[in-house]
Enzyme design. Structure first.
Site, mmCIF file in Angstrom:
data_model
loop_
_atom_site.group_PDB
_atom_site.id
_atom_site.type_symbol
_atom_site.label_atom_id
_atom_site.label_comp_id
_atom_site.label_asym_id
_atom_site.label_seq_id
_atom_site.Cartn_x
_atom_site.Cartn_y
_atom_site.Cartn_z
ATOM 1 N N ALA A 11 0.796 -1.239 0.000
ATOM 2 C CA ALA A 11 0.000 0.000 0.000
ATOM 3 C C ALA A 11 0.820 1.276 0.000
ATOM 4 O O ALA A 11 0.296 2.345 -0.293
ATOM 5 C CB ALA A 11 -0.938 -0.011 1.209
ATOM 6 N N ARG A 14 4.698 2.540 -5.200
ATOM 7 C CA ARG A 14 4.339 3.463 -6.287
ATOM 8 C C ARG A 14 2.931 3.188 -6.802
ATOM 9 O O ARG A 14 2.094 4.085 -6.883
ATOM 10 C CB ARG A 14 5.348 3.338 -7.449
ATOM 11 C CG ARG A 14 6.638 4.085 -7.234
ATOM 12 C CD ARG A 14 7.611 3.849 -8.389
ATOM 13 N NE ARG A 14 8.138 2.491 -8.328
ATOM 14 C CZ ARG A 14 9.253 2.130 -7.704
ATOM 15 N NH1 ARG A 14 9.987 3.045 -7.111
ATOM 16 N NH2 ARG A 14 9.654 0.877 -7.675
ATOM 17 N N THR A 79 1.463 -7.814 -9.261
ATOM 18 C CA THR A 79 2.886 -8.057 -9.041
ATOM 19 C C THR A 79 3.427 -9.021 -10.088
ATOM 20 O O THR A 79 2.752 -9.995 -10.452
ATOM 21 C CB THR A 79 3.107 -8.627 -7.621
ATOM 22 O OG1 THR A 79 2.461 -7.761 -6.690
ATOM 23 C CG2 THR A 79 4.586 -8.725 -7.289
ATOM 24 N N PHE A 108 -2.472 -3.679 -16.020
ATOM 25 C CA PHE A 108 -3.865 -3.256 -15.819
ATOM 26 C C PHE A 108 -4.268 -2.125 -16.753
ATOM 27 O O PHE A 108 -5.427 -1.720 -16.747
ATOM 28 C CB PHE A 108 -4.065 -2.779 -14.372
ATOM 29 C CG PHE A 108 -4.050 -3.876 -13.348
ATOM 30 C CD1 PHE A 108 -5.073 -4.803 -13.281
ATOM 31 C CD2 PHE A 108 -3.016 -3.983 -12.437
ATOM 32 C CE1 PHE A 108 -5.077 -5.816 -12.331
ATOM 33 C CE2 PHE A 108 -2.999 -4.987 -11.479
ATOM 34 C CZ PHE A 108 -4.037 -5.910 -11.429
ATOM 35 N N HIS A 135 11.504 1.115 -18.769
ATOM 36 C CA HIS A 135 10.942 1.392 -17.440
ATOM 37 C C HIS A 135 11.863 2.300 -16.625
ATOM 38 O O HIS A 135 13.041 2.459 -16.942
ATOM 39 C CB HIS A 135 10.719 0.092 -16.664
ATOM 40 C CG HIS A 135 9.466 -0.623 -17.052
ATOM 41 N ND1 HIS A 135 9.385 -1.429 -18.163
ATOM 42 C CD2 HIS A 135 8.238 -0.662 -16.473
ATOM 43 C CE1 HIS A 135 8.159 -1.926 -18.254
ATOM 44 N NE2 HIS A 135 7.440 -1.471 -17.239
ATOM 45 N N LYS A 139 12.726 -0.322 -10.998
ATOM 46 C CA LYS A 139 11.982 -1.571 -11.213
ATOM 47 C C LYS A 139 12.841 -2.773 -10.831
ATOM 48 O O LYS A 139 14.018 -2.860 -11.187
ATOM 49 C CB LYS A 139 11.547 -1.656 -12.684
ATOM 50 C CG LYS A 139 10.714 -2.887 -12.989
ATOM 51 C CD LYS A 139 10.034 -2.782 -14.335
ATOM 52 C CE LYS A 139 9.286 -4.059 -14.691
ATOM 53 N NZ LYS A 139 8.312 -4.490 -13.687
ATOM 54 N N GLY A 145 6.914 -7.924 -16.743
ATOM 55 C CA GLY A 145 5.869 -8.945 -16.872
ATOM 56 C C GLY A 145 5.091 -8.758 -18.169
ATOM 57 O O GLY A 145 4.712 -9.729 -18.839
HETATM 58 N N1 LIG Z 1 0.158 -5.220 -13.433
HETATM 59 C C1 LIG Z 1 0.350 -3.896 -13.547
HETATM 60 O O1 LIG Z 1 -0.385 -3.207 -14.277
HETATM 61 C C2 LIG Z 1 1.459 -3.242 -12.783
HETATM 62 C C3 LIG Z 1 2.294 -4.004 -12.037
HETATM 63 N N2 LIG Z 1 3.292 -3.438 -11.327
HETATM 64 C C4 LIG Z 1 4.074 -4.350 -10.506
HETATM 65 O O2 LIG Z 1 3.720 -4.140 -9.137
HETATM 66 C C5 LIG Z 1 4.841 -4.433 -8.313
HETATM 67 C C6 LIG Z 1 5.137 -3.235 -7.423
HETATM 68 O O3 LIG Z 1 5.617 -2.178 -8.217
HETATM 69 P P1 LIG Z 1 5.958 -0.732 -7.600
HETATM 70 O O4 LIG Z 1 4.765 -0.164 -6.933
HETATM 71 O O5 LIG Z 1 6.618 0.039 -8.666
HETATM 72 O O6 LIG Z 1 7.055 -1.154 -6.495
HETATM 73 P P2 LIG Z 1 7.373 -0.410 -5.117
HETATM 74 O O7 LIG Z 1 8.688 -0.938 -4.663
HETATM 75 O O8 LIG Z 1 7.183 1.059 -5.261
HETATM 76 O O9 LIG Z 1 6.213 -0.923 -4.148
HETATM 77 C C7 LIG Z 1 6.146 -2.183 -3.604
HETATM 78 C C8 LIG Z 1 5.668 -2.010 -2.171
HETATM 79 O O10 LIG Z 1 5.419 -3.300 -1.630
HETATM 80 C C9 LIG Z 1 6.047 -3.371 -0.358
HETATM 81 N N3 LIG Z 1 6.287 -4.764 -0.024
HETATM 82 C C10 LIG Z 1 7.343 -5.535 -0.320
HETATM 83 N N4 LIG Z 1 7.155 -6.778 0.154
HETATM 84 C C11 LIG Z 1 5.947 -6.758 0.759
HETATM 85 C C12 LIG Z 1 5.187 -7.711 1.454
HETATM 86 N N5 LIG Z 1 5.667 -8.942 1.658
HETATM 87 N N6 LIG Z 1 3.951 -7.386 1.922
HETATM 88 C C13 LIG Z 1 3.470 -6.149 1.748
HETATM 89 N N7 LIG Z 1 4.157 -5.180 1.108
HETATM 90 C C14 LIG Z 1 5.359 -5.492 0.622
HETATM 91 C C15 LIG Z 1 7.293 -2.542 -0.501
HETATM 92 O O11 LIG Z 1 7.816 -2.194 0.752
HETATM 93 P P3 LIG Z 1 9.386 -1.782 0.876
HETATM 94 O O12 LIG Z 1 9.493 -0.460 0.213
HETATM 95 O O13 LIG Z 1 9.625 -1.765 2.350
HETATM 96 O O14 LIG Z 1 10.164 -2.846 0.168
HETATM 97 C C16 LIG Z 1 6.732 -1.361 -1.286
HETATM 98 O O15 LIG Z 1 6.099 -0.427 -0.441
HETATM 99 C C17 LIG Z 1 5.982 -4.815 -9.269
HETATM 100 O O16 LIG Z 1 6.029 -6.203 -9.428
HETATM 101 C C18 LIG Z 1 5.569 -4.138 -10.561
HETATM 102 O O17 LIG Z 1 6.121 -4.742 -11.694
HETATM 103 C C19 LIG Z 1 3.505 -2.095 -11.316
HETATM 104 C C20 LIG Z 1 2.719 -1.274 -12.071
HETATM 105 C C21 LIG Z 1 1.625 -1.778 -12.887
HETATM 106 O O1 LIG Z 2 7.193 -2.058 -12.498
HETATM 107 C C1 LIG Z 2 6.415 -1.344 -13.184
HETATM 108 O O2 LIG Z 2 6.419 -0.121 -13.133
HETATM 109 C C2 LIG Z 2 5.470 -2.032 -14.071
HETATM 110 N N1 LIG Z 2 5.389 -3.337 -14.022
HETATM 111 C C3 LIG Z 2 4.546 -4.150 -14.812
HETATM 112 C C4 LIG Z 2 5.371 -5.050 -15.706
HETATM 113 O O3 LIG Z 2 6.421 -5.546 -15.275
HETATM 114 O O4 LIG Z 2 4.953 -5.300 -16.835
HETATM 115 C C5 LIG Z 2 3.496 -3.364 -15.539
HETATM 116 C C6 LIG Z 2 3.967 -2.036 -16.058
HETATM 117 O O5 LIG Z 2 4.894 -2.261 -17.068
HETATM 118 C C7 LIG Z 2 4.583 -1.227 -14.939
#
Ligand SMILES: NC(=O)C1=CN([C@@H]2O[C@H](COP(=O)(O)OP(=O)(O)OC[C@H]3O[C@@H](n4cnc5c(N)ncnc54)[C@H](OP(=O)(O)O)[C@@H]3O)[C@@H](O)[C@H]2O)C=CC1
Ligand SMILES: O=C(O)C1=N[C@H](C(=O)O)C[C@H](O)C1
Length: 250
Positions: A11, A14, A79, A108, A135, A139, A145
């Site tokens: 939560a 990013r 994720t 998404f 990216h 990342k 993915g």
């Molecule tokens: N499917 C889609 O459309 C998209 C997918 N993504 C994916 O989402 C994932 C997150 O991306 P992003 O937001 O950029 O990454 P971030 O590192 O900004 O956010 C991840 C968050 O999850 C926390 N975290 C890590 N492990 C756990 C856990 N076990 N339980 C709860 N929280 C946890 C992290 O904490 P801490 O900082 O302490 O490590 C951090 O706050 C990636 O795999 C990315 O590729 C991203 C964008 C779009």
């Molecule tokens: O980490 C990101 O930012 C993103 N992750 C997803 C991926 O690995 O495809 C979705 C999007 O590209 C953003």
């Protein structure tokens, strides 16, 4: 109308922080938990979550998801880090919890989903296809993915159409110069400050090329897809891979 009880994992991240705001703003949803790394998964059951949206880290997602499935909590998973072995493990887990639904969505954003579909449609008409994803440098994984899924869909479409392997006369190359291969499709990953998430599918044949490009400019682009996933997963037991399954594209 009873609202869907939603938890967001990751939560403070990013995309997770944006998802918290989107769920809070959805009239048919109630945000019942917002978990960060330090929070125990029992928070989910204590809060009575119906759907968990996972936006954490490839190392964390399987443990989170297995807890959810075992407790009958539906999953909307953004994720990354999905392998065939992970999907198989998840399918086995879902077999033991047949009324639970899980959506794993590599991307998404509607534009990215359409990019994948268009690439799949175009793949058989061109001799050469390569995928380039771009990216932000924070990342965790490469290739993305989305790029992995795009390459797999392209490869499957080409195999179904009986396309031969693509031409490539390279006999000598620096390690990595031709990218990674996903099901025979070259995939290249660029990490650059200033970017968010972008992808190009390059297709080429004699005398012409086609480039399909998508740009995510802000994390808000992922929110309609996440909310749609939450609404649909509660009525869709089993595993769904890809948001396109909820978009009535055909
Ligand atoms: N499917 C889609 O459309 C998209 C997918 N993504 C994916 O989402 C994932 C997150 O991306 P992003 O937001 O950029 O990454 P971030 O590192 O900004 O956010 C991840 C968050 O999850 C926390 N975290 C890590 N492990 C756990 C856990 N076990 N339980 C709860 N929280 C946890 C992290 O904490 P801490 O900082 O302490 O490590 C951090 O706050 C990636 O795999 C990315 O590729 C991203 C964008 C779009
Ligand atoms: O980490 C990101 O930012 C993103 N992750 C997803 C991926 O690995 O495809 C979705 C999007 O590209 C953003």
């Amino acid at each position: 109308m009873s609202r869907i009880r939603v938890a967001v994992l990751g939560a403070k991240g990013r995309i997770g922080s944006e998802a918290v705001r989107a769920v809070e703003g959805a009239e048919d949803m109630e945000l019942v938990a917002a978990l960060d790394r330090k929070d125990g998964l029992e928070t989910l059951t204590e809060a009575g979550a119906q759907v968990a949206v996972d936006l954490t880290h490839p190392d964390a997602v399987m443990g989170n998801l297995e807890y959810c499935v075992d407790h009958g909590i539906h999953g909307v998973i953004g994720t990354t880090g999905w392998t065939d072995e992970r999907f198989e493990r998840l399918r086995r887990r879902l077999d033991a919890s047949p009324s639970t639904g899980v959506l794993v969505a590599p991307n998404f954003s509607i534009g990215a989903v359409l990019t994948m579909r268009f690439a799949q449609q175009a793949a058989r008409f061109f001799e050469s296809v390569e995928v380039v994803e771009f990216h932000h440098p924070n990342k965790a994984d490469a290739p993305s993915g989305t790029a992995t899924r795009t390459a797999r869909l392209i490869a499957a479409a080409r195999a179904e159409a009986g396309c031969p392997p693509q031409p490539d006369a390279t006999t000598s190359a620096l390690d990595g110069a031709r990218g990674a291969e996903v099901d025979g499709i070259p995939v290249h990953a660029v990490r650059l400050r200033g970017l968010l998430a972008h992808q190009e599918v390059l297709l080429g044949d004699t005398g012409e090329t086609l480039t399909i490009r998508h740009d995510s400019l802000h994390h808000s682009c992922f929110m309609p897809g996440i909310l749609l996933g939450v609404r649909r997963v509660v009525e869709t037991p089993g595993l769904t891979v890809g948001l396109e399954n909820f978009l009535d594209l055909d």
